[in-house]
Design a protein around this motif. Structure first.
Motif, PDB file in Angstrom:
ATOM      1  N   LEU A 171       0.828  -1.197   0.000  1.00 49.28           N
ATOM      2  CA  LEU A 171       0.000   0.000   0.000  1.00 49.28           C
ATOM      3  C   LEU A 171       0.869   1.256   0.000  1.00 49.28           C
ATOM      4  N   PRO A 172       0.463   2.297  -0.726  1.00 54.21           N
ATOM      5  CA  PRO A 172       1.267   3.525  -0.763  1.00 54.21           C
ATOM      6  C   PRO A 172       1.316   4.237   0.580  1.00 54.21           C
ATOM      7  N   ASP A 173       0.273   4.092   1.373  1.00 56.47           N
ATOM      8  CA  ASP A 173       0.227   4.715   2.697  1.00 56.47           C
ATOM      9  C   ASP A 173       0.237   3.617   3.745  1.00 56.47           C
ATOM     10  N   PRO A 174       1.329   3.450   4.488  1.00 53.20           N
ATOM     11  CA  PRO A 174       1.400   2.357   5.460  1.00 53.20           C
ATOM     12  C   PRO A 174       0.367   2.450   6.571  1.00 53.20           C
ATOM     13  N   ARG A 186       5.465  -9.770  21.930  1.00 56.10           N
ATOM     14  CA  ARG A 186       6.261 -10.747  21.188  1.00 56.10           C
ATOM     15  C   ARG A 186       6.225 -10.458  19.691  1.00 56.10           C
ATOM     16  N   ILE A 187       5.049 -10.208  19.163  1.00 61.68           N
ATOM     17  CA  ILE A 187       4.916  -9.927  17.734  1.00 61.68           C
ATOM     18  C   ILE A 187       5.625  -8.624  17.374  1.00 61.68           C
ATOM     19  N   GLY A 188       5.478  -7.618  18.240  1.00 63.10           N
ATOM     20  CA  GLY A 188       6.116  -6.331  17.987  1.00 63.10           C
ATOM     21  C   GLY A 188       7.624  -6.391  17.978  1.00 63.10           C
ATOM     22  N   SER A 189       8.192  -7.434  18.589  1.00 60.94           N
ATOM     23  CA  SER A 189       9.655  -7.546  18.648  1.00 60.94           C
ATOM     24  C   SER A 189      10.269  -7.933  17.314  1.00 60.94           C
ATOM     25  N   TYR A 190       9.442  -8.466  16.376  1.00 61.40           N
ATOM     26  CA  TYR A 190      10.028  -8.884  15.099  1.00 61.40           C
ATOM     27  C   TYR A 190       9.325  -8.329  13.865  1.00 61.40           C
ATOM     28  N   VAL A 191       8.044  -7.966  13.970  1.00 57.71           N
ATOM     29  CA  VAL A 191       7.327  -7.554  12.768  1.00 57.71           C
ATOM     30  C   VAL A 191       7.934  -6.276  12.187  1.00 57.71           C
ATOM     31  N   VAL A 216       3.983  -0.185  10.914  1.00 59.41           N
ATOM     32  CA  VAL A 216       3.738   1.213  11.280  1.00 59.41           C
ATOM     33  C   VAL A 216       2.472   1.368  12.114  1.00 59.41           C
ATOM     34  N   PRO A 217       1.292   0.950  11.648  1.00 57.79           N
ATOM     35  CA  PRO A 217       0.097   1.097  12.487  1.00 57.79           C
ATOM     36  C   PRO A 217       0.121   0.177  13.698  1.00 57.79           C
ATOM     37  N   PHE A 218       0.762  -0.989  13.559  1.00 53.94           N
ATOM     38  CA  PHE A 218       0.863  -1.917  14.691  1.00 53.94           C
ATOM     39  C   PHE A 218       1.594  -1.252  15.855  1.00 53.94           C
ATOM     40  N   ASN A 219       2.712  -0.611  15.563  1.00 53.77           N
ATOM     41  CA  ASN A 219       3.517   0.010  16.616  1.00 53.77           C
ATOM     42  C   ASN A 219       2.960   1.354  17.084  1.00 53.77           C
ATOM     43  N   ALA A 220       2.086   1.958  16.288  1.00 52.73           N
ATOM     44  CA  ALA A 220       1.549   3.273  16.635  1.00 52.73           C
ATOM     45  C   ALA A 220       0.278   3.193  17.482  1.00 52.73           C
ATOM     46  N   THR A 221      -0.240   1.992  17.693  1.00 53.69           N
ATOM     47  CA  THR A 221      -1.486   1.842  18.439  1.00 53.69           C
ATOM     48  C   THR A 221      -1.304   2.256  19.897  1.00 53.69           C
TER      49      THR A 221
END
Length: 309
Positions: free
Chosen positions: A90-93, A159-164, A221-226
């Motif tokens: 996607l052009p906008d993450p 855990r997911i945030g440590s690698y995604v 990007v959105p995962f870590n910005a939540t």
């Protein structure tokens, strides 16, 4: 009896269902268009469709064995969600969110030209399925959610945030397959050939000769910005949508899952309209559904339960 090899699985799929059809559909986002790729098995004219949707960093090829087992009854459609596999990035993450994925799946279902579908969603694919199934007039008839619920345990998110989103280069394809297996070790005691089978589609060779994951690192990007507030609001919305699902739901939980707790499963059964659950022993997040006993769980829910009703 020896375990089936990846080559054997593909040969069996082709012999039973014909060759896989690799197709794509054009979907809309706020800044333009993007392609969503999907693999389709079985009779293309079969009006009975099973949509199988993968987890956060996975691909639709995780479901090859499910397709082999259910392709006698269904036209099995396995998309690569935007930013993964053969689909466009996607052009906008900031659009790597469930509402965009739901919109893409609505477009895909329209392309399939059917009124209803059944849905098998693993992890993120289950979130997309719950959201779509809970909407008024939803095309989802039956829903299997694999190790996911409206509430996700914070430990699993960490855990997911440590690698995604980490762009990790590999010297060889085998190195990439092994690394992907280490990240997904909780899928269960898979053989080396099974890891090769499901992880090879996740990795591609770059122009410099190294290998890397095929997904867009910006999905993080959105995962870590939540924020906690946004997470709480999203969870509340998911519980409302889940309670609104009209059709049968099967919640599958890995016995050792750090993402879906037994307490959340119990609440899903209590607040849902027609919810049952199964726990898969000896695995965590998420059961891989390569094992015949696990696949039999899906077949009973989608096929045999329907024939008895």
């Amino acid at each position: 009896m020896s375990e089936p090899t990846a080559a054997g699985v593909k040969a069996g799929l082709t012999a039973r269902l014909g060759p896989a059809r690799e197709r794509e559909v054009v979907c809309a986002n706020p800044t333009g268009l993007h392609r969503v790729a999907y693999t389709e098995w079985g009779d293309p004219d079969n009006p009975r469709v099973l949509v199988c949707v993968h987890g956060l960093t996975r691909s639709g090829r995780d479901f090859d064995r499910v397709a082999a087992a259910l392709g006698d009854v269904y036209r099995v459609v396995c998309p690569d969600i935007a930013g993964r596999g053969r689909s466009d990035w996607l052009p906008d993450p900031n659009r790597y969110l469930v509402p965009q994925y739901v919109a893409d799946m609505v477009t895909l279902i329209a392309r399939l030209d059917v009124e209803q579908v059944d849905w098998f969603g693993t992890s993120m694919g289950g979130l997309i399925g719950m959201t779509l199934a809970g909407l008024p007039g939803s095309p989802v008839r039956k829903l299997l959610v694999n190790d996911i619920g409206p509430h996700i345990e914070p430990e699993a998110l960490r855990r997911i945030g440590s690698y995604v989103g980490q762009s990790v280069p590999f010297a060889t394809l085998d190195e990439g397959i092994a690394y992907a297996a280490s990240l997904a070790s909780t899928f269960g005691p898979l053989t080396a050939d099974e890891w090769r089978e499901i992880n090879t589609p996740l990795i591609e060779q770059r122009e410099d000769g190294t290998w890397a994951f095929r997904y867009d690192p910006a999905i993080a990007v959105p995962f870590n910005a939540t924020t906690p507030e946004a997470g709480a609001a999203g969870e509340a919305a998911l519980w409302r949508l889940f309670a609104a699902i009209e059709g049968p739901v099967l919640v599958v939980r890995g016995e050792q899952s750090d993402l879906l707790s037994r307490e959340t499963v119990a609440r899903m059964i209590e607040c849902g309209r027609s919810v049952q659950s199964v726990e898969i022993p000896g695995v965590g997040h998420a059961p891989a559904f390569l094992d015949p006993e696990q696949i039999a769980v899906a077949r009973r829910f989608f096929v045999e339960d329907a024939s008895e009703s």
